[in-house]
Write an enzyme that holds these catalytic residues in place. Structure first.
Site, mmCIF file in Angstrom:
data_model
loop_
_atom_site.group_PDB
_atom_site.id
_atom_site.type_symbol
_atom_site.label_atom_id
_atom_site.label_comp_id
_atom_site.label_asym_id
_atom_site.label_seq_id
_atom_site.Cartn_x
_atom_site.Cartn_y
_atom_site.Cartn_z
ATOM 1 N N TYR A 191 0.841 -1.205 0.000
ATOM 2 C CA TYR A 191 0.000 0.000 0.000
ATOM 3 C C TYR A 191 0.878 1.258 0.000
ATOM 4 C CZ TYR A 191 -3.779 -3.203 1.466
ATOM 5 O OH TYR A 191 -4.687 -4.231 1.566
ATOM 6 N N HIS A 199 -0.246 -11.880 0.300
ATOM 7 C CA HIS A 199 -1.236 -10.960 -0.289
ATOM 8 C C HIS A 199 -1.842 -11.530 -1.575
ATOM 9 C CE1 HIS A 199 -2.092 -6.340 -0.611
ATOM 10 N NE2 HIS A 199 -3.167 -7.053 -0.810
ATOM 11 N N SER A 226 -13.177 -4.792 1.451
ATOM 12 C CA SER A 226 -14.211 -4.070 0.681
ATOM 13 C C SER A 226 -15.623 -4.473 1.138
ATOM 14 C CB SER A 226 -14.037 -4.280 -0.831
ATOM 15 O OG SER A 226 -12.820 -3.722 -1.273
ATOM 16 N N PRO A 227 -15.860 -4.465 2.451
ATOM 17 C CA PRO A 227 -17.136 -4.939 2.990
ATOM 18 C C PRO A 227 -18.307 -4.021 2.656
ATOM 19 C CG PRO A 227 -15.834 -3.935 4.733
ATOM 20 C CD PRO A 227 -14.943 -4.013 3.524
ATOM 21 N N ARG A 273 -16.491 -0.713 -1.592
ATOM 22 C CA ARG A 273 -15.756 0.504 -1.990
ATOM 23 C C ARG A 273 -16.657 1.739 -1.949
ATOM 24 N NH1 ARG A 273 -14.326 -3.933 -5.169
ATOM 25 N NH2 ARG A 273 -12.245 -4.655 -4.593
#
Ligand code: ATR
Length: 324
Positions: free
Chosen positions: A57, A123, A202-203, A206
């Site tokens: 990130y 990842h 991404s619950p 987004r």
């Protein structure tokens, strides 16, 4: 804050975590550092201890930011990071080799300014590298005390089983929300069978599920939503029609749409990690206290059938590396 267990006999963590990616990358302009640090500190004060980052990130920026924010409160954090997505100033590639597991772990420890990582994830997986080799190296990191628990992200059920046989996995992190239900076919049942926690990224899809995106919301080129099929033209309009139904039900129940989306994930026995760069959004998410009844869960299933969602969940370049 409610607690959840990370894996069958794993540690207790907050039932809702915090995704930190947007503080460094992929959601448009990077917010002010002080703002991101406020979000992190507020999360800990609210009892959210499951803090999620990755070496990738912002190419290390996010880990450095977390290192700065938490070094004086390390014992209050369950710190999760990931390795495997490399850039090295060039195009993205996936490296799940044992050598890179070791090297990337050492780099993460340094950037995070900690002497151990609570949960170390792979990842993405490069299918050219046998998963047993990757897991072997990750297990050595546990034995060396650099890492406490292991996880994988976006792998298929077969890889999950093979990996778990090498060393017990605490978590699988994968995309899961009311609008992304693919994991329900095989991945979620396998997690349940093996006693591995499903950590849902991404619950709130987004931000689609917050009800705050409209057909007019514009995204900059450095915002991943500008290239995400779910947000494109007619797809977005169709998906927003589903969100409208969720919004109506949320208002009936007396919660925000984001809270309803998170409560639904909690009801599936998963651990959502909504990402945010704003204290008010963090507080909205953290205030998810509603427990949905069987009747409400059925209502949601009827209002948002998985088959009605339009567009792939990932752009083609990102989709290449999932399900390996
Ligand atoms: P990801 O896992 O990729 O971070 P997500 O958690 O489903 O995805 O959604 C993150 C997005 O939702 C971010 O754009 C975030 O924006 P801010 O940084 O402005 O908060 C947005 N978001 C998160 N929680 C929200 C909330 N409660 N209300 C409105 N937007 C929210």
């Amino acid at each position: 804050m409610r607690k959840a267990r990370l894996g069958e006999s794993g540690p207790a963590v907050s039932a809702i975590g915090l995704g930190c990616m947007g503080m460094s990358a992929l959601y448009g302009p990077r917010p002010e550092e002080a703002q991101s640090i406020s979000v992190l500190h507020r999360a800990l004060d609210l009892g959210i201890d499951l803090i999620d980052t990755s070496a990738s990130y912002g190419d290390g920026h996010n880990e450095q930011l977390l290192g700065k924010a938490i070094h004086d409160r390390r014992d209050r954090v369950f710190l999760c990071t990931k390795f495997g997505i490399r850039r090295d100033n060039g195009p993205m590639r996936v490296d799940s080799s044992p050598d890179w597991a070791r090297k990337s772990c050492d780099e993460s420890l340094q950037r995070l300014r900690v002497d151990y990582i609570d949960l170390f994830y792979l990842h993405r997986r490069n299918p050219d590298v046998p998963i047993a080799d990757t897991m072997g190296a990750m297990a050595e990191l546990v034995a060396a005390g650099k890492v406490r628990h292991l996880g994988l992200s976006e792998v298929n059920a077969q890889t999950l089983r093979q990996a778990h046989a090498v060393h017990p996995l605490a978590a699988l992190q994968t995309e899961y929300s009311l609008l992304s239900r693919e994991v329900e076919a095989e991945i979620l049942p396998t997690c349940r069978e093996l006693g591995i926690a499903l950590v849902a990224y991404s619950p709130i899809s987004r931000a689609l599920l917050t009800g705050q995106i409209t057909t007019d919301t514009a995204f900059s080129d450095d915002d991943l939503r500008s290239g995400n099929p779910r947000f494109a033209g007619a797809n977005r309009a169709a998906n927003l029609a589903l969100v409208d139904r969720l919004r109506a039900l949320a208002s009936e129940i007396g919660v925000t749409p984001a809270q309803l989306a998170l409560a639904w994930l909690l009801a599936q026995g998963t651990i959502p990690i909504p990402g945010t760069t704003k204290v008010r959004h963090l507080e909205d998410n953290a205030a998810t206290t509603v427990s949905l009844t069987t009747g409400q869960l059925q209502q949601i299933a009827d209002l948002i059938p998985a088959s009605a969602v339009q567009g792939e969940r990932l752009a083609a370049a990102a989709a290449r590396w999932v399900g390996k």
